[in-house]
Write a protein that holds these residues in place. Structure first.
Motif, PDB file in Angstrom:
ATOM      1  N   LYS A 325      59.120   4.263 -24.632  1.00  0.00           N
ATOM      2  CA  LYS A 325      58.301   3.934 -25.799  1.00  0.00           C
ATOM      3  C   LYS A 325      56.900   4.516 -25.620  1.00  0.00           C
ATOM      4  O   LYS A 325      56.330   4.462 -24.527  1.00  0.00           O
ATOM      5  N   ARG A 326      56.375   5.095 -26.665  1.00  0.00           N
ATOM      6  CA  ARG A 326      55.022   5.649 -26.615  1.00  0.00           C
ATOM      7  C   ARG A 326      54.395   5.550 -28.002  1.00  0.00           C
ATOM      8  O   ARG A 326      55.064   5.230 -28.990  1.00  0.00           O
ATOM      9  N   GLN A 327      53.116   5.837 -28.053  1.00  0.00           N
ATOM     10  CA  GLN A 327      52.406   5.853 -29.323  1.00  0.00           C
ATOM     11  C   GLN A 327      52.193   7.298 -29.766  1.00  0.00           C
ATOM     12  O   GLN A 327      51.931   8.181 -28.956  1.00  0.00           O
ATOM     13  N   ALA A 328      52.314   7.512 -31.065  1.00  0.00           N
ATOM     14  CA  ALA A 328      52.121   8.846 -31.633  1.00  0.00           C
ATOM     15  C   ALA A 328      51.219   8.734 -32.856  1.00  0.00           C
ATOM     16  O   ALA A 328      51.221   7.705 -33.555  1.00  0.00           O
ATOM     17  N   THR A 329      50.451   9.777 -33.104  1.00  0.00           N
ATOM     18  CA  THR A 329      49.563   9.810 -34.259  1.00  0.00           C
ATOM     19  C   THR A 329      50.191  10.626 -35.374  1.00  0.00           C
ATOM     20  O   THR A 329      50.558  11.793 -35.182  1.00  0.00           O
ATOM     21  N   ARG A 330      50.366  10.012 -36.525  1.00  0.00           N
ATOM     22  CA  ARG A 330      50.957  10.714 -37.665  1.00  0.00           C
ATOM     23  C   ARG A 330      49.919  11.637 -38.301  1.00  0.00           C
ATOM     24  O   ARG A 330      48.731  11.615 -37.974  1.00  0.00           O
ATOM     25  N   LYS A 331      50.406  12.468 -39.234  1.00  0.00           N
ATOM     26  CA  LYS A 331      49.520  13.410 -39.918  1.00  0.00           C
ATOM     27  C   LYS A 331      48.427  12.689 -40.704  1.00  0.00           C
ATOM     28  O   LYS A 331      47.328  13.230 -40.891  1.00  0.00           O
ATOM     29  N   ASP A 332      48.717  11.476 -41.178  1.00  0.00           N
ATOM     30  CA  ASP A 332      47.711  10.739 -41.948  1.00  0.00           C
ATOM     31  C   ASP A 332      46.737   9.965 -41.046  1.00  0.00           C
ATOM     32  O   ASP A 332      45.900   9.202 -41.526  1.00  0.00           O
ATOM     33  N   GLY A 333      46.866  10.167 -39.738  1.00  0.00           N
ATOM     34  CA  GLY A 333      45.941   9.523 -38.816  1.00  0.00           C
ATOM     35  C   GLY A 333      46.396   8.180 -38.293  1.00  0.00           C
ATOM     36  O   GLY A 333      45.776   7.623 -37.380  1.00  0.00           O
ATOM     37  N   VAL A 335      48.404   5.488 -36.141  1.00  0.00           N
ATOM     38  CA  VAL A 335      49.061   5.444 -34.831  1.00  0.00           C
ATOM     39  C   VAL A 335      50.287   4.542 -34.928  1.00  0.00           C
ATOM     40  O   VAL A 335      50.175   3.386 -35.359  1.00  0.00           O
ATOM     41  N   VAL A 336      51.436   5.078 -34.547  1.00  0.00           N
ATOM     42  CA  VAL A 336      52.685   4.327 -34.658  1.00  0.00           C
ATOM     43  C   VAL A 336      53.389   4.320 -33.302  1.00  0.00           C
ATOM     44  O   VAL A 336      53.157   5.182 -32.444  1.00  0.00           O
ATOM     45  N   ASN A 337      54.254   3.319 -33.118  1.00  0.00           N
ATOM     46  CA  ASN A 337      55.084   3.242 -31.920  1.00  0.00           C
ATOM     47  C   ASN A 337      56.388   4.002 -32.149  1.00  0.00           C
ATOM     48  O   ASN A 337      57.045   3.825 -33.179  1.00  0.00           O
ATOM     49  N   VAL A 338      56.774   4.845 -31.208  1.00  0.00           N
ATOM     50  CA  VAL A 338      58.017   5.597 -31.316  1.00  0.00           C
ATOM     51  C   VAL A 338      58.809   5.415 -30.019  1.00  0.00           C
ATOM     52  O   VAL A 338      58.246   5.138 -28.958  1.00  0.00           O
ATOM     53  N   THR A 339      60.120   5.548 -30.132  1.00  0.00           N
ATOM     54  CA  THR A 339      61.008   5.470 -28.971  1.00  0.00           C
ATOM     55  C   THR A 339      61.757   6.793 -28.830  1.00  0.00           C
ATOM     56  O   THR A 339      62.317   7.315 -29.794  1.00  0.00           O
ATOM     57  N   GLU A 340      61.766   7.331 -27.617  1.00  0.00           N
ATOM     58  CA  GLU A 340      62.442   8.595 -27.352  1.00  0.00           C
ATOM     59  C   GLU A 340      63.425   8.413 -26.191  1.00  0.00           C
ATOM     60  O   GLU A 340      63.256   7.535 -25.344  1.00  0.00           O
ATOM     61  N   TRP A 341      64.437   9.265 -26.171  1.00  0.00           N
ATOM     62  CA  TRP A 341      65.337   9.325 -25.028  1.00  0.00           C
ATOM     63  C   TRP A 341      64.834  10.417 -24.083  1.00  0.00           C
ATOM     64  O   TRP A 341      64.578  11.535 -24.502  1.00  0.00           O
ATOM     65  N   VAL A 342      64.675  10.088 -22.800  1.00  0.00           N
ATOM     66  CA  VAL A 342      64.229  11.047 -21.800  1.00  0.00           C
ATOM     67  C   VAL A 342      65.331  11.216 -20.762  1.00  0.00           C
ATOM     68  O   VAL A 342      65.873  10.232 -20.254  1.00  0.00           O
ATOM     69  N   GLN A 343      65.666  12.465 -20.476  1.00  0.00           N
ATOM     70  CA  GLN A 343      66.714  12.774 -19.502  1.00  0.00           C
ATOM     71  C   GLN A 343      66.078  13.138 -18.172  1.00  0.00           C
ATOM     72  O   GLN A 343      65.295  14.085 -18.090  1.00  0.00           O
ATOM     73  N   SER A 344      66.374  12.364 -17.137  1.00  0.00           N
ATOM     74  CA  SER A 344      65.902  12.719 -15.801  1.00  0.00           C
ATOM     75  C   SER A 344      66.830  13.758 -15.197  1.00  0.00           C
ATOM     76  O   SER A 344      68.001  13.845 -15.556  1.00  0.00           O
ATOM     77  N   GLY A 345      66.309  14.538 -14.287  1.00  0.00           N
ATOM     78  CA  GLY A 345      67.080  15.652 -13.748  1.00  0.00           C
ATOM     79  C   GLY A 345      68.216  15.213 -12.852  1.00  0.00           C
ATOM     80  O   GLY A 345      68.079  14.296 -12.052  1.00  0.00           O
ATOM     81  N   GLY A 346      69.366  15.873 -12.991  1.00  0.00           N
ATOM     82  CA  GLY A 346      70.495  15.654 -12.109  1.00  0.00           C
ATOM     83  C   GLY A 346      70.588  16.763 -11.080  1.00  0.00           C
ATOM     84  O   GLY A 346      69.807  17.728 -11.096  1.00  0.00           O
TER      85      GLY A 346
END
Length: 405
Positions: A325-333, A335-346
């Motif tokens: 989970k992280r915060q991102a700034t939209r084009k209109d300024g 700040v929203v919370n977003v969730t991303e999938w992150v792949q760790s290296g195998g």
């Protein structure tokens, strides 16, 4: 080579070598089993190690058979030779991948009818009668392949004759049966290191489990039959020889004049003259073998390997996916919370694996780093540990490998 684990009860028979994790699980199974054996392709599973054989007198362990009841291998030899299909391998692979269903929860693209859906057990089994839409799900999935290490392959043998080999089991039907009866037996969900609980075979629960397990076994056989038939039809040939076995199942067998329930999880029955298809990794040579009679094979309750056996976990090979989970700034300024999938290296460089398979002339459709050749033992070395109990009849080199992406 046979190792023996010295323990308070009669020893665990170990073919080849065993990891400490697999051996610890075998010791847990040995608490209730009359005998416990590890085939040379052994590795850690859930509760009972894969490559394990547990022998009971009057009990049965649903966790021993496992979630994929009736998982097994079927190989068929066709009337084709490599010369008949060599120039069409990529096109044939595309057609196989388009017509067969691969992946978790996928239904078959073709409706397959089978008499097993008319079995009275669907109404007389307390579990199946209360299982809601499980029958409809099973009907839809019959002949679908699933995910993980399940596959549909095309091979050439030492005489350039074409074989089709498949590996999968009873899909959602088997998983639902296993989950229910493991819970009833007292197993904890996904317990890696707990001793598998057993059911008395003459109890109501034991009888219901055995009947449901056997139905799931018929279901797995029917699915593999259909898949082999369909692929041979795509290749343009006919079947002239068949080899077919479960390797996640419990059989009622006689050994030395006594009857036992023999639970094989990732282990293939290999009675004298009984043939089996044992798959290697996607880049390795698979085999058709048969059991031979010897004191050692009798000591194994006529069992052998089901594959090469893993040496690297899926997460180690492919890495892990996790939510971040992280915060991102939209084009209109804002700040929203977003969730991303992150792949760790195998540890596996899968693009390099794909290039190497292509260099060898192996056509790959689907799969991923968790099924790369380096995550498996060498099948020839595994079979060396079983010398004197089985003999290899044919060696099958892969031409087309199809797995879930």
């Amino acid at each position: 080579m046979v190792m023996q684990d010295q323990s308070p009860k009669p020893e665990i028979v170990i073919m080849g070598e065993a990891s400490e994790g697999a051996l610890a699980q075998a010791r847990n199974c040995r608490i209730e089993a009359e005998a416990m054996l590890l085939m040379a392709d052994n590795h850690q599973g859930y509760g009972m190690p894969v490559g394990g054989v547990a022998v009971y007198t009057d009990r049965i362990a649903p966790a021993g058979v496992g979630f994929d009841i009736g998982c097994g291998n079927k190989a068929v030899r066709t009337d084709l030779t490599l010369a008949d299909i060599k120039g069409r391998l990529a096109l044939l692979a595309d057609e196989m991948y388009a017509q067969l269903a691969f992946g978790v929860g996928q239904a078959n693209k073709t409706r397959v009818e089978d008499a097993l859906f008319d079995d009275p057990l669907w109404q007389t089994s307390p579990f199946l009668r209360a299982s809601g839409d499980l029958k409809a799900t099973a009907r839809a999935q019959l002949g679908s392949i699933g995910a993980g290490n399940h596959y549909v392959n095309v091979f050439a043998d030492e005489g350039e004759r074409i074989w089709v080999g498949v590996h999968f089991g009873s899909r959602s039907l088997g998983h639902a049966i296993a989950s229910h009866f493991m819970k009833q037996a007292g197993d904890k969900p996904n317990a890696m290191d707990a001793a598998p609980k057993t059911l008395p075979v003459k109890s109501a629960l034991g009888r219901d489990y055995i009947a449901c397990m056997q139905l799931a076994g018929r279901y797995a056989y029917a699915g593999r039959d259909w898949a082999c038939d369909r692929v041979v039809e795509i290749l343009g040939g006919e079947i002239v020889e068949e080899v077919h076995n479960h390797h996640n199942f419990a059989w009622h067998e006689e050994h030395d004049g006594q009857n036992y329930w023999v639970v094989r999880k990732g282990a293939t029955p290999a009675f004298p003259g009984q043939r089996g298809f044992v798959g290697a990794s996607m880049g390795g040579v698979s085999v058709i073998l048969q059991g031979v009679d010897s004191a050692q094979s009798r000591g194994l309750y006529y069992s052998t390997v089901h594959g090469a056996g893993r040496v690297m976990s899926r997460s180690a090979a492919a890495g892990r996916r996790r939510r971040v989970k992280r915060q991102a700034t939209r084009k209109d300024g804002r700040v929203v919370n977003v969730t991303e999938w992150v792949q760790s290296g195998g540890q596996v460089d899968f693009p390099s694996v794909q290039k190497e398979l292509a260099r060898q002339g192996i056509i790959l459709r689907g799969s991923g780093a968790d099924e790369a050749p380096e995550v498996y033992k060498d099948l020839d070395k595994v079979l060396e540990a079983h010398a004197g109990t089985v003999e290899v009849l044919h060696r099958l080199r892969p031409l087309i490998v199809c797995m879930a992406a």
